[in-house]
Design an enzyme around this catalytic site. Sequence first.
Site, PDB file in Angstrom:
ATOM      1  N   ASP A 178      -2.186  -7.389   7.205  1.00  0.00           N
ATOM      2  CA  ASP A 178      -3.600  -7.186   6.870  1.00  0.00           C
ATOM      3  C   ASP A 178      -3.855  -7.767   5.481  1.00  0.00           C
ATOM      4  O   ASP A 178      -3.201  -8.706   5.076  1.00  0.00           O
ATOM      5  CB  ASP A 178      -3.967  -5.702   6.984  1.00  0.00           C
ATOM      6  CG  ASP A 178      -3.275  -4.823   5.941  1.00  0.00           C
ATOM      7  OD1 ASP A 178      -2.185  -5.200   5.443  1.00  0.00           O
ATOM      8  OD2 ASP A 178      -3.824  -3.746   5.619  1.00  0.00           O
ATOM      9  N   GLY A 208       0.157  -5.192   0.582  1.00  0.00           N
ATOM     10  CA  GLY A 208      -1.017  -5.096  -0.276  1.00  0.00           C
ATOM     11  C   GLY A 208      -0.883  -5.872  -1.568  1.00  0.00           C
ATOM     12  O   GLY A 208      -1.889  -6.295  -2.151  1.00  0.00           O
ATOM     13  N   GLY A 231       0.824  -1.197   0.000  1.00  0.00           N
ATOM     14  CA  GLY A 231       0.000   0.000   0.000  1.00  0.00           C
ATOM     15  C   GLY A 231       0.860   1.250   0.000  1.00  0.00           C
ATOM     16  O   GLY A 231       2.064   1.212   0.245  1.00  0.00           O
ATOM     17  N   GLU A 255       4.884  -5.822   7.763  1.00  0.00           N
ATOM     18  CA  GLU A 255       4.169  -4.818   8.545  1.00  0.00           C
ATOM     19  C   GLU A 255       4.770  -4.536   9.918  1.00  0.00           C
ATOM     20  O   GLU A 255       4.846  -3.378  10.344  1.00  0.00           O
ATOM     21  CB  GLU A 255       2.700  -5.232   8.690  1.00  0.00           C
ATOM     22  CG  GLU A 255       1.874  -5.072   7.423  1.00  0.00           C
ATOM     23  CD  GLU A 255       2.106  -6.163   6.403  1.00  0.00           C
ATOM     24  OE1 GLU A 255       1.618  -6.023   5.265  1.00  0.00           O
ATOM     25  OE2 GLU A 255       2.795  -7.165   6.708  1.00  0.00           O
TER      26      GLU A 255
END
Length: 359
Positions: A154, A123, A71, A146
């Site tokens: 996530d 992502g 992301g 992360e």
Amino acid sequence: MSGQTTSEPEVLLEQRDGLGLITLNRPKAINALNHSMALAITDALRTWAEDDAVRTVVVTGAGERGLCAGGDIVAIHADAKSGATSADSATGRFWRDEYILNALIGRYPKPYVVIMDGIVMGGGVGLSGHGSHRIVTERSKIGMPEVGIGFVPDVGGTYLLARTPGEIGTHVGLTTARMSAGDAIAANFADYFVASEHLPALLETLRTESADIAIAKFATDAPESALAAAQDWIDDCYGADSVEEIVARLQAHEAPDAQAAATEILAKSPVALKVTLRSLRAARSAPSLEAVLNEEYRVSIASLSSHDLVEGIRAQVIDKDRNPRWSPATLEAVTDAQVDAYFAELGDRELGLPTQEVA
């Protein structure tokens, strides 16, 4: 006309010869995913799911560096630093639509062929790991980094990590280890190995053959997996119930790689590590990808208002001093209440995906 400038779309869409081709098109940013890209991909997938002229969907990334580096964390940092930390913030809305896209990929009714060439992080794993036909190459580097920026895996990453053989996913999640092509296949993050030199021919063959037949023409045996070879000590050490005990077992183990893993873990955000371990253990018994995404959304929104996410992105991406000052600074200083807070329900701001068990 002279003086005019044109900018290419950040997602290129092509429908031809039975293929719906999605190309992430931010090569200078290693195709980092933003909100408008997530929405464009979702719209295309929904349209093509109902279009009999589309037999197979293919997802790839522009440039030579990777499918998707994750992301757009610079934008996330800006929101977090400014105090825009609710589910209604720009980042909260982005994550909502991104996770809806992850769930759509997980239940897509047509072959979803994703070329996981080069870097595939965060992502990018969300765009690839839930697909039906996941292809890696000798250049693939796959991971969930992360905890190194004070965040928690996530995009359905905890669902994938929790379903690796043994404790390999716990190791990858807590150390941010990069998986090779062989590792990714051994860990159930990918399905097929195709040498990068054969990708153009594979894409052409997908226009005339089914996904299974086309891939079978080019896939070869996956390279050896260092992670699979290390599974004995990984399972021994990461089966513990707390991050502190995992670190203690790693430090005491005779394998040099185990001791190196302990050092890697201790450099990461203590609170993010503890939240990640709880998330991974919960994801093991979750009934569906959607159930995991719903919980990940709560954790992500909580992370957005945390000290460590702002500090982690600052240290790794903004100032690049690689010296984050975590708070709490040690695993022992993280309280159960601090971990519990990441899982608090969001009321009418829940992600709310239906959580029926996969048949």
